[in-house]
Scaffold this motif. Structure first.
Motif, PDB file in Angstrom:
ATOM      1  N   ALA A 364       0.836  -1.210   0.000  1.00 51.67           N
ATOM      2  CA  ALA A 364       0.000   0.000   0.000  1.00 51.67           C
ATOM      3  C   ALA A 364       0.866   1.254   0.000  1.00 51.67           C
ATOM      4  N   VAL A 365       1.258   1.759   1.163  1.00 50.78           N
ATOM      5  CA  VAL A 365       2.045   2.986   1.266  1.00 50.78           C
ATOM      6  C   VAL A 365       3.325   2.683   2.042  1.00 50.78           C
ATOM      7  N   PRO A 366       4.500   3.074   1.528  1.00 56.83           N
ATOM      8  CA  PRO A 366       5.745   2.778   2.246  1.00 56.83           C
ATOM      9  C   PRO A 366       5.812   3.436   3.619  1.00 56.83           C
ATOM     10  N   HIS A 367       6.480   2.745   4.551  1.00 59.37           N
ATOM     11  CA  HIS A 367       6.852   3.353   5.823  1.00 59.37           C
ATOM     12  C   HIS A 367       7.977   4.354   5.544  1.00 59.37           C
ATOM     13  N   ALA A 368       8.444   5.033   6.594  1.00 56.51           N
ATOM     14  CA  ALA A 368       9.588   5.935   6.438  1.00 56.51           C
ATOM     15  C   ALA A 368      10.436   5.893   7.708  1.00 56.51           C
ATOM     16  N   ALA A 369      11.718   6.123   7.541  1.00 58.10           N
ATOM     17  CA  ALA A 369      12.662   6.100   8.663  1.00 58.10           C
ATOM     18  C   ALA A 369      12.655   7.444   9.378  1.00 58.10           C
ATOM     19  N   THR A 370      12.350   7.429  10.674  1.00 60.92           N
ATOM     20  CA  THR A 370      12.398   8.661  11.456  1.00 60.92           C
ATOM     21  C   THR A 370      13.839   9.128  11.625  1.00 60.92           C
ATOM     22  N   ASN A 371      14.749   8.180  11.842  1.00 57.64           N
ATOM     23  CA  ASN A 371      16.173   8.483  11.979  1.00 57.64           C
ATOM     24  C   ASN A 371      16.974   7.529  11.101  1.00 57.64           C
ATOM     25  N   ALA A 372      18.211   7.907  10.814  1.00 59.86           N
ATOM     26  CA  ALA A 372      19.093   7.026  10.035  1.00 59.86           C
ATOM     27  C   ALA A 372      19.328   5.727  10.804  1.00 59.86           C
ATOM     28  N   ASP A 373      19.505   4.642  10.070  1.00 57.29           N
ATOM     29  CA  ASP A 373      19.727   3.328  10.680  1.00 57.29           C
ATOM     30  C   ASP A 373      20.571   2.499   9.718  1.00 57.29           C
ATOM     31  N   THR A 374      21.002   1.342  10.170  1.00 55.23           N
ATOM     32  CA  THR A 374      21.757   0.428   9.306  1.00 55.23           C
ATOM     33  C   THR A 374      21.148  -0.962   9.361  1.00 55.23           C
ATOM     34  N   PHE A 375      21.318  -1.697   8.275  1.00 53.71           N
ATOM     35  CA  PHE A 375      20.861  -3.082   8.201  1.00 53.71           C
ATOM     36  C   PHE A 375      21.747  -3.812   7.212  1.00 53.71           C
ATOM     37  N   LYS A 376      22.309  -4.920   7.656  1.00 51.61           N
ATOM     38  CA  LYS A 376      23.217  -5.727   6.828  1.00 51.61           C
ATOM     39  C   LYS A 376      24.377  -4.892   6.283  1.00 51.61           C
ATOM     40  N   GLY A 377      24.802  -3.917   7.069  1.00 48.98           N
ATOM     41  CA  GLY A 377      25.936  -3.084   6.685  1.00 48.98           C
ATOM     42  C   GLY A 377      25.588  -1.912   5.788  1.00 48.98           C
ATOM     43  N   TYR A 378      24.321  -1.776   5.428  1.00 45.29           N
ATOM     44  CA  TYR A 378      23.890  -0.680   4.558  1.00 45.29           C
ATOM     45  C   TYR A 378      23.266   0.442   5.381  1.00 45.29           C
ATOM     46  N   LEU A 379      23.426   1.659   4.897  1.00 42.46           N
ATOM     47  CA  LEU A 379      22.813   2.817   5.531  1.00 42.46           C
ATOM     48  C   LEU A 379      21.398   3.016   5.003  1.00 42.46           C
ATOM     49  N   ILE A 380      20.469   3.210   5.926  1.00 38.56           N
ATOM     50  CA  ILE A 380      19.115   3.641   5.580  1.00 38.56           C
ATOM     51  C   ILE A 380      18.990   5.077   6.062  1.00 38.56           C
ATOM     52  N   PRO A 381      19.003   6.051   5.154  1.00 39.58           N
ATOM     53  CA  PRO A 381      19.055   7.449   5.588  1.00 39.58           C
ATOM     54  C   PRO A 381      17.761   7.910   6.257  1.00 39.58           C
ATOM     55  N   LYS A 382      17.895   8.912   7.086  1.00 40.64           N
ATOM     56  CA  LYS A 382      16.734   9.534   7.714  1.00 40.64           C
ATOM     57  C   LYS A 382      15.772  10.032   6.639  1.00 40.64           C
ATOM     58  N   GLY A 383      14.494   9.729   6.831  1.00 39.81           N
ATOM     59  CA  GLY A 383      13.478  10.185   5.883  1.00 39.81           C
ATOM     60  C   GLY A 383      13.246   9.274   4.702  1.00 39.81           C
ATOM     61  N   ALA A 384      14.059   8.233   4.535  1.00 36.41           N
ATOM     62  CA  ALA A 384      13.874   7.320   3.400  1.00 36.41           C
ATOM     63  C   ALA A 384      12.561   6.560   3.526  1.00 36.41           C
ATOM     64  N   GLY A 385      11.891   6.347   2.394  1.00 40.90           N
ATOM     65  CA  GLY A 385      10.743   5.462   2.380  1.00 40.90           C
ATOM     66  C   GLY A 385      11.207   4.020   2.516  1.00 40.90           C
ATOM     67  N   VAL A 386      10.417   3.189   3.178  1.00 40.56           N
ATOM     68  CA  VAL A 386      10.767   1.783   3.380  1.00 40.56           C
ATOM     69  C   VAL A 386       9.562   0.939   2.977  1.00 40.56           C
ATOM     70  N   MET A 387       9.710   0.223   1.868  1.00 40.87           N
ATOM     71  CA  MET A 387       8.593  -0.522   1.286  1.00 40.87           C
ATOM     72  C   MET A 387       8.584  -1.979   1.731  1.00 40.87           C
ATOM     73  N   ASN A 388       7.398  -2.458   2.086  1.00 34.97           N
ATOM     74  CA  ASN A 388       7.151  -3.874   2.329  1.00 34.97           C
ATOM     75  C   ASN A 388       6.763  -4.498   0.987  1.00 34.97           C
ATOM     76  N   ASN A 389       7.707  -5.152   0.327  1.00 35.72           N
ATOM     77  CA  ASN A 389       7.495  -5.687  -1.023  1.00 35.72           C
ATOM     78  C   ASN A 389       6.698  -6.990  -0.931  1.00 35.72           C
ATOM     79  N   VAL A 390       5.394  -6.843  -0.690  1.00 41.23           N
ATOM     80  CA  VAL A 390       4.523  -7.974  -0.369  1.00 41.23           C
ATOM     81  C   VAL A 390       4.564  -9.046  -1.454  1.00 41.23           C
ATOM     82  N   TRP A 391       4.440  -8.638  -2.704  1.00 37.36           N
ATOM     83  CA  TRP A 391       4.394  -9.623  -3.791  1.00 37.36           C
ATOM     84  C   TRP A 391       5.655 -10.479  -3.808  1.00 37.36           C
ATOM     85  N   ALA A 392       6.826  -9.850  -3.738  1.00 38.48           N
ATOM     86  CA  ALA A 392       8.078 -10.599  -3.811  1.00 38.48           C
ATOM     87  C   ALA A 392       8.213 -11.572  -2.646  1.00 38.48           C
ATOM     88  N   ILE A 393       7.771 -11.171  -1.446  1.00 36.68           N
ATOM     89  CA  ILE A 393       7.867 -12.068  -0.281  1.00 36.68           C
ATOM     90  C   ILE A 393       6.873 -13.209  -0.418  1.00 36.68           C
TER      91      ILE A 393
END
Length: 533
Positions: A364-393
């Motif tokens: 439906a609508v992507p979430h967003a990061a309130t603050n910068a974070d990391t996952f698997k060594g990658y940076l997720i910048p503050k304010g980035a949209g974060v999509m739950n890719n339902v179909w692919a999962i």
């Protein structure tokens, strides 16, 4: 001369810096998750598909992994394509991944910043969400079963009368359930102009928000200064909001008047009216809270049931097995909610439908990061949209072998309800991801589960689904890969032959509806004579 040279040097430096910053728009920083190659300024905007976006997002997931990034002009979208990634970020770190990016067209112009679905994470959203949860949680959901029992009876009776209109009957069923639970009154016919406006309006809302113009306005805010005659999408969005606001406000003010008059049936709006007195939010906000529940409950339930009908048409062996299972348990009467613990195959059917044809195909609508974070060594910048890719999962062959084959037996060892499965600390054991995740998970899951279980079990008890015939008598088989476009999807419209399994079953369905119509509903308005709750 020296001052001139200094000024020229400073000017050249500023121009060079400005060009550098300008050309850096659209580039992917090295520490971001990988993704498809970008172009200056655009990033990946030019690669965003206009149709069947779920297929492209799935393809990128197979190529770049379970976390990848898309650079969309000035914004970043992080795409999560595994149960592990969704569980870790959207569930376990939900305090940081429950916000929304600014959506100028969808939230500001189409919704006047009132739509709960797109509202940013903060005190206002949390207060509304808490109220919605309080009025739709697992303790409250069983109280709405009388509404679900009645509306399934009308749906079955309508299908006996005009089976070719099965999509309309399914939509009336889901809309009547939702209006009953939210506003206290039911929709007795699909001919009601307001039900058609709801479905058409939400479709238009999805179309507007998926246009290339809407994306450019979202990703390049400077375009918002242009007049409407240059950007007709803005004008359409404002007009849609005007019409939608009137529809939702009419519903809410009608409910509010019935509350004052003491004539309303038990429903969500009764509790919301009490909350409005305490928290003093506006009638327009109340209208959008209830209106959002109306559009969500009507569209998602009907889309899932429509997909279920297609699955029964395309997989007749599953249909036959399910009918044998139901007949063995309930015999010569309609299934009830009390039968559901003894109908595990119906639960499996429901879960497989939600997996096989997810209504919220890209979350439906992507979430967003309130603050910068990391996952698997990658940076997720503050304010980035974060999509739950339902179909692919849902289509991950490691989770679901042969994912495009409809196989309810995938869930033979899964005995959990939808909410309990979503709450499982092991993301790999979650059934499907259609209802979202984290603090943004669908608050109506408990109600939707009962509506689907009862609708599916009663439909299969009563009817057989077979292919429609063309003018030459040849069977027409729909293509299961052809889906509608938008926030909420379903199979493209298809014909089918829906016939009663026996004359005795048809007679019982008509008798059940006639008794309910006579004993429970006003003969003129077709509304409940007395509140069933």
């Amino acid at each position: 001369m020296e001052r001139f040279q200094i000024l020229a040097t400073v000017t050249a430096t500023l121009i060079a810096y400005g060009l550098f910053r300008l050309l850096s728009i659209g580039k992917r920083p090295k520490d971001y998750p990988p993704g498809p190659p970008t172009l200056p300024l655009l990033g990946n905007i030019h690669q965003m598909p206009t149709r069947d976006a779920h297929l492209q997002f799935e393809k990128w997931a197979r190529e770049y992994g379970d976390i990848y990034s898309l650079i969309l002009g000035t914004k970043t979208l992080i795409v999560l394509s595994s149960d592990e990634a969704v569980k870790e970020l959207l569930d376990r770190r939900s305090n940081n991944f429950s916000d929304r990016q600014e959506m100028y067209i969808g939230q500001t112009l189409c919704s006047d910043s009132l739509r709960l679905l797109m509202m940013g994470y903060g005190p206002r959203w949390r207060g509304i969400r808490k109220m919605v949860h309080h009025l739709l949680n697992n303790t409250v959901a069983p109280k709405y079963v009388p509404y679900q029992m009645l509306e399934t009876k009308q749906m079955l009776n309508d299908l006996l009368g005009t089976p070719d209109d099965f999509l309309q009957h399914i939509r009336r069923y889901s809309n009547a359930l939702t209006t009953s639970m939210v506003f206290g009154w039911r929709t007795p016919t699909y001919a009601d102009a307001k039900i058609q406006q709801l479905f058409e309006g939400f479709s238009e809302f999805a179309d507007i928000n998926q246009t290339g113009t809407a994306a450019l306005i979202d990703f390049f805010p400077i375009l918002r200064r242009f007049p409407d005659w240059l950007l007709p999408t803005q004008k359409k969005a404002k007009e849609l909001h005007r019409v939608e606001r009137k529809l939702y406000l009419d519903h809410w003010l009608r409910a509010k008047k019935e509350i004052r008059d003491g004539t309303i049936n038990h429903c969500f709006c009764v509790g919301m009216a009490e909350a409005q007195k305490k928290d003093e939010f506006s009638d327009t906000q109340a209208a959008y809270i209830s209106g959002t529940l109306l559009e969500a409950g009507s569209d998602t339930t009907s889309s899932t049931l429509y997909a279920f009908v297609q699955a029964m048409l395309l997989y007749p062996e599953v249909q036959r097995y399910a009918q044998q299972h139901i007949d063995k348990v309930v015999g010569d009467r309609l299934p009830t909610m009390a039968d559901q613990p003894n109908l595990p195959y119906v639960r499996m059917l429901m879960k497989e439908t939600l997996r096989w044809c997810p209504t919220t195909i890209l979350g439906a609508v992507p979430h967003a990061a309130t603050n910068a974070d990391t996952f698997k060594g990658y940076l997720i910048p503050k304010g980035a949209g974060v999509m739950n890719n339902v179909w692919a999962i849902n289509m991950d062959p490691a989770r679901s072998p042969d994912p495009r084959i409809f196989k309810p037996d995938r869930y033979k060892d899964d005995h959990l309800g939808l909410y309990d499965s979503a709450s499982n600390p092991d993301g790999a054991k979650r059934d499907q991801f259609t209802f979202g995740a984290g603090r943004r998970i669908c608050p109506g899951m408990h109600v939707a589960e009962r509506s689907l279980l009862l609708g599916i079990s009663r439909f299969l008890w009563t009817f057989e689904v077979r292919p429609a015939l063309d003018a030459e008598g040849r069977e027409i088989w729909p293509d299961q890969e052809k889906l509608t476009q938008g926030f909420v999807c379903m199979p493209e419209e298809f014909p089918a032959r829906i016939t009663p399994r026996s004359a005795e079953k048809a007679t019982l369905v008509r008798r059940e509806w006639e008794a309910a119509d006579r004993d429970l509903l006003d003969p003129l308005t077709k509304q409940w004579v007395h509140s069933p709750l």
